[in-house]
Design a protein around this motif. Structure first.
Motif, mmCIF file in Angstrom:
data_model
loop_
_atom_site.group_PDB
_atom_site.id
_atom_site.type_symbol
_atom_site.label_atom_id
_atom_site.label_comp_id
_atom_site.label_asym_id
_atom_site.label_seq_id
_atom_site.Cartn_x
_atom_site.Cartn_y
_atom_site.Cartn_z
ATOM 1 N N ILE A 143 0.862 -1.185 0.000
ATOM 2 C CA ILE A 143 0.000 0.000 0.000
ATOM 3 C C ILE A 143 0.899 1.235 0.000
ATOM 4 O O ILE A 143 1.751 1.410 0.884
ATOM 5 C CB ILE A 143 -0.928 0.019 1.230
ATOM 6 C CG1 ILE A 143 -1.749 -1.272 1.304
ATOM 7 C CG2 ILE A 143 -1.842 1.236 1.183
ATOM 8 C CD1 ILE A 143 -2.656 -1.524 0.126
ATOM 9 N N THR A 144 0.679 2.082 -0.978
ATOM 10 C CA THR A 144 1.466 3.309 -1.099
ATOM 11 C C THR A 144 0.518 4.505 -1.079
ATOM 12 O O THR A 144 -0.692 4.368 -0.901
ATOM 13 C CB THR A 144 2.256 3.305 -2.418
ATOM 14 O OG1 THR A 144 1.323 3.448 -3.518
ATOM 15 C CG2 THR A 144 3.047 2.014 -2.596
ATOM 16 N N ALA A 145 1.092 5.679 -1.289
ATOM 17 C CA ALA A 145 0.266 6.888 -1.342
ATOM 18 C C ALA A 145 -0.691 6.846 -2.518
ATOM 19 O O ALA A 145 -1.713 7.549 -2.517
ATOM 20 C CB ALA A 145 1.161 8.121 -1.441
ATOM 21 N N ASP A 146 -0.413 6.001 -3.493
ATOM 22 C CA ASP A 146 -1.298 5.858 -4.655
ATOM 23 C C ASP A 146 -2.260 4.677 -4.500
ATOM 24 O O ASP A 146 -2.942 4.290 -5.442
ATOM 25 C CB ASP A 146 -0.467 5.667 -5.927
ATOM 26 C CG ASP A 146 0.385 6.893 -6.236
ATOM 27 O OD1 ASP A 146 -0.110 8.018 -6.007
ATOM 28 O OD2 ASP A 146 1.533 6.705 -6.671
ATOM 29 N N GLY A 147 -2.278 4.068 -3.298
ATOM 30 C CA GLY A 147 -3.185 2.947 -3.072
ATOM 31 C C GLY A 147 -2.483 1.612 -3.232
ATOM 32 O O GLY A 147 -1.274 1.482 -2.996
ATOM 33 N N ALA A 148 -3.251 0.599 -3.634
ATOM 34 C CA ALA A 148 -2.714 -0.757 -3.773
ATOM 35 C C ALA A 148 -1.696 -0.804 -4.902
ATOM 36 O O ALA A 148 -1.919 -0.271 -5.985
ATOM 37 C CB ALA A 148 -3.846 -1.735 -4.040
ATOM 38 N N ALA A 149 -0.595 -1.489 -4.636
ATOM 39 C CA ALA A 149 0.470 -1.599 -5.644
ATOM 40 C C ALA A 149 0.815 -3.068 -5.861
ATOM 41 O O ALA A 149 -0.017 -3.837 -6.326
ATOM 42 C CB ALA A 149 1.689 -0.784 -5.196
ATOM 43 N N ASP A 150 2.010 -3.494 -5.500
ATOM 44 C CA ASP A 150 2.492 -4.835 -5.820
ATOM 45 C C ASP A 150 1.741 -5.914 -5.031
ATOM 46 O O ASP A 150 1.437 -5.763 -3.852
ATOM 47 C CB ASP A 150 3.980 -4.941 -5.497
ATOM 48 C CG ASP A 150 4.796 -3.933 -6.301
ATOM 49 O OD1 ASP A 150 4.337 -3.554 -7.385
ATOM 50 O OD2 ASP A 150 5.874 -3.528 -5.816
ATOM 51 N N PHE A 151 1.503 -7.047 -5.714
ATOM 52 C CA PHE A 151 0.939 -8.240 -5.088
ATOM 53 C C PHE A 151 2.093 -9.160 -4.723
ATOM 54 O O PHE A 151 2.903 -9.521 -5.573
ATOM 55 C CB PHE A 151 -0.015 -8.927 -6.062
ATOM 56 C CG PHE A 151 -0.573 -10.234 -5.554
ATOM 57 C CD1 PHE A 151 -1.532 -10.259 -4.559
ATOM 58 C CD2 PHE A 151 -0.132 -11.442 -6.092
ATOM 59 C CE1 PHE A 151 -2.051 -11.459 -4.099
ATOM 60 C CE2 PHE A 151 -0.644 -12.652 -5.647
ATOM 61 C CZ PHE A 151 -1.607 -12.654 -4.642
ATOM 62 N N ILE A 152 2.184 -9.547 -3.440
ATOM 63 C CA ILE A 152 3.305 -10.358 -2.962
ATOM 64 C C ILE A 152 2.770 -11.705 -2.501
ATOM 65 O O ILE A 152 1.843 -11.773 -1.681
ATOM 66 C CB ILE A 152 4.047 -9.657 -1.802
ATOM 67 C CG1 ILE A 152 4.709 -8.367 -2.297
ATOM 68 C CG2 ILE A 152 5.107 -10.566 -1.212
ATOM 69 C CD1 ILE A 152 3.910 -7.135 -2.082
ATOM 70 N N ASP A 153 3.361 -12.782 -3.041
ATOM 71 C CA ASP A 153 2.860 -14.126 -2.738
ATOM 72 C C ASP A 153 4.027 -15.114 -2.683
ATOM 73 O O ASP A 153 4.132 -16.022 -3.506
ATOM 74 C CB ASP A 153 1.845 -14.537 -3.808
ATOM 75 C CG ASP A 153 1.174 -15.873 -3.520
ATOM 76 O OD1 ASP A 153 1.265 -16.334 -2.363
ATOM 77 O OD2 ASP A 153 0.572 -16.441 -4.441
ATOM 78 N N PRO A 154 4.910 -14.994 -1.687
ATOM 79 C CA PRO A 154 6.118 -15.839 -1.647
ATOM 80 C C PRO A 154 5.832 -17.305 -1.382
ATOM 81 O O PRO A 154 6.667 -18.164 -1.681
ATOM 82 C CB PRO A 154 6.935 -15.229 -0.500
ATOM 83 C CG PRO A 154 5.904 -14.588 0.388
ATOM 84 C CD PRO A 154 4.864 -14.054 -0.547
#
Length: 479
Positions: A143-154
């Protein structure tokens, strides 16, 4: 693109759309943490539910910020902030309609004796995700200032989500040894999501089922309620029983297996009870009704203890409703259910057979009044339970039972039009009884009050003169 890849793309698009709908909260919260030099990730069940298109207002986040820093940031941002979970690194807040939990990365260790971790704060997202209960709960979205960003699924939780399976990030024996409550949580997710346990997860529960004894009954009860209220409650109960967990936490349920019902329609009372539970769920009109669902599942738990082989080759279960109600009270007290819930479930179990004395509508008005009075506030639930308890495959008989219950409900409605059935009380109150009979306050007044209530149930409403004559006559005969 392969079908699984296409599904993955569609689910991620669905999640992105769900998260955009929360942009007013996510963007401002992301900016808040970014400006302070901290990472912020939406995590766990929130990501899982977003992918499944069922994101609610409860949002879980994780961050590298320590609890004091989280609280300081949220104090100026949220409408309300509370720190009841601060010792575990969690600060909670409300912003508009959104409920927020922000937790510092965790890298806990467990002693494999209690379920209480030695709380240790971590420094990486991956380290936090690998300690979570199931892979479907180990996905994150930056979550950044622009909203949802990268999807992380390790840990490849998306693959498990696509396959509809519940698996642990590490070896399940390690996970369940750390926290045995996760075994019940696995069953709960079967119920809530309609997923199935992976073979290694199921086998580990079977192997380690005794470890559930380390968990407090309050936490067990909470998981059982979430299970019974799931959208796929039948599958959840089956997983609870098949894994052996039910034998440890609520053995009355598997105890119904291999008890043939008197109609020989089902392999055992257990299967019949699952059918009744599903039919009760189908009759719900709003949120899941935990009282109705437990009553439906447990309505016949008294049958094993009352089973008798009759001379004609049949099987009977006389007074199983009485025995069952007592069993509900005993088990629910052991699980520390609130008294009101215990009383309600037990009363529904006790009353579920009453209707079968109605026959061809031959009940007197007095019997109808007593049915309504004994049910009290549970009447609508009792209606649903009785209708759900019709599981015969004989369509003609099923239709007849439903029509007969329709007739009983019509009679109840007619009586309610004529008199206040919801609050059947004597036609004289305690003060009138004391004045008429010249009695001081005491047990004799209560006895007279109960006599008048029974008379009210038998005859219906009486005017004051009739009630006084009846009371005087009863008192004279009693004296």
């Amino acid at each position: 693109m392969t079908e699984p890849a296409q599904r993955r793309t569609r689910l991620l698009a669905s999640a992105a759309a769900a998260l955009r709908a929360e942009s007013s909260v996510l963007n401002s919260l992301g900016a808040l943490f970014a400006d302070a030099g901290h990472e912020l990730y939406l995590v766990g069940g929130s990501v899982r539910d977003a992918v499944l298109g069922r994101l609610g207002n409860d949002l879980d986040f994780t961050t590298d910020a320590r609890p004091a820093a989280i609280q300081a940031l949220l104090d100026d941002w949220a409408d309300t902030v509370w720190d009841t979970g601060i010792e575990f690194g969690t600060i909670s807040a409300r912003k508009g309609s959104a409920l927020i939990e922000v937790t510092t990365y965790r890298a806990d260790t467990y002693d494999q004796v209690s379920r209480n971790p030695k709380v240790t704060f971590g420094d990486t997202l991956d380290g936090d995700l690998v300690r979570r209960d199931f892979t479907i709960n180990a996905m994150a979205v930056k979550i950044t200032a622009d909203g949802a960003a990268d999807f992380i699924d390790p840990l490849d939780g998306m693959t498990a989500l696509l396959a509809g399976v519940i698996d642990t990030p590490a070896a399940p024996q390690q996970s369940f040894g750390d926290d045995p409550l996760r075994m019940l949580r696995a069953v709960r997710f079967v119920s809530q999501l309609g997923f199935r346990l992976t073979p290694r997860t199921f086998d580990a529960i079977v192997e380690m089922v005794g470890e559930i004894d380390r968990i407090t009954v309050e936490r067990i009860r909470a998981e059982l309620d979430k299970m019974i209220c799931g959208e796929h409650a039948i599958e959840g109960v089956d997983a609870l029983v098949d894994s052996g967990l039910a034998d440890r936490v609520i053995p009355e349920i598997p105890g119904m297996k291999l008890t043939i019902d008197e109609h020989h329609q089902h392999k055992d009372v257990y299967q019949h009870s699952l059918t009744v539970l599903q039919q009760a769920i189908d009759l719900e009109t709003g949120d899941p009704d935990v009282v109705l669902r437990w009553a439906a599942l447990l309505h016949d738990i008294g049958k094993p203890d009352t089973r008798r082989h009759e001379p004609n080759g049949g099987v009977s279960f006389h007074h199983h409703e009485v025995v069952g109600a007592k069993m509900v009270r005993k088990r629910f007290r052991a699980l520390k259910y609130p008294k009101a819930v215990t009383d309600d479930v037990a009363q529904l179990v006790f009353l579920h057979l009453r209707f079968h004395g109605y026959g061809e509508g031959k009940w007197t008005d007095s019997a109808v009044r007593r049915y309504v009075t004994d049910a009290g506030d549970l009447l609508e639930r009792l209606h649903k339970l009785v209708r759900a308890d019709c599981t015969t495959r004989n369509k003609r008989r099923a239709r007849k039972l439903q029509e007969t219950y329709d007739d009983l409900e019509r009679r109840i409605a007619v009586l309610k039009e004529a008199e206040d059935l919801d609050r059947v009380r004597p036609d004289l109150d305690g003060n009138a009884i004391m004045e008429l009979l010249g009695l001081p306050a005491g047990p004799q007044v209560g006895e007279a009050w109960r006599y008048l209530k029974e008379l009210r149930l038998d005859r219906g409403p009486m005017d004051r003169d009739e009630a006084e004559v009846a009371l005087k006559q009863w008192w004279a005969e009693r004296s």
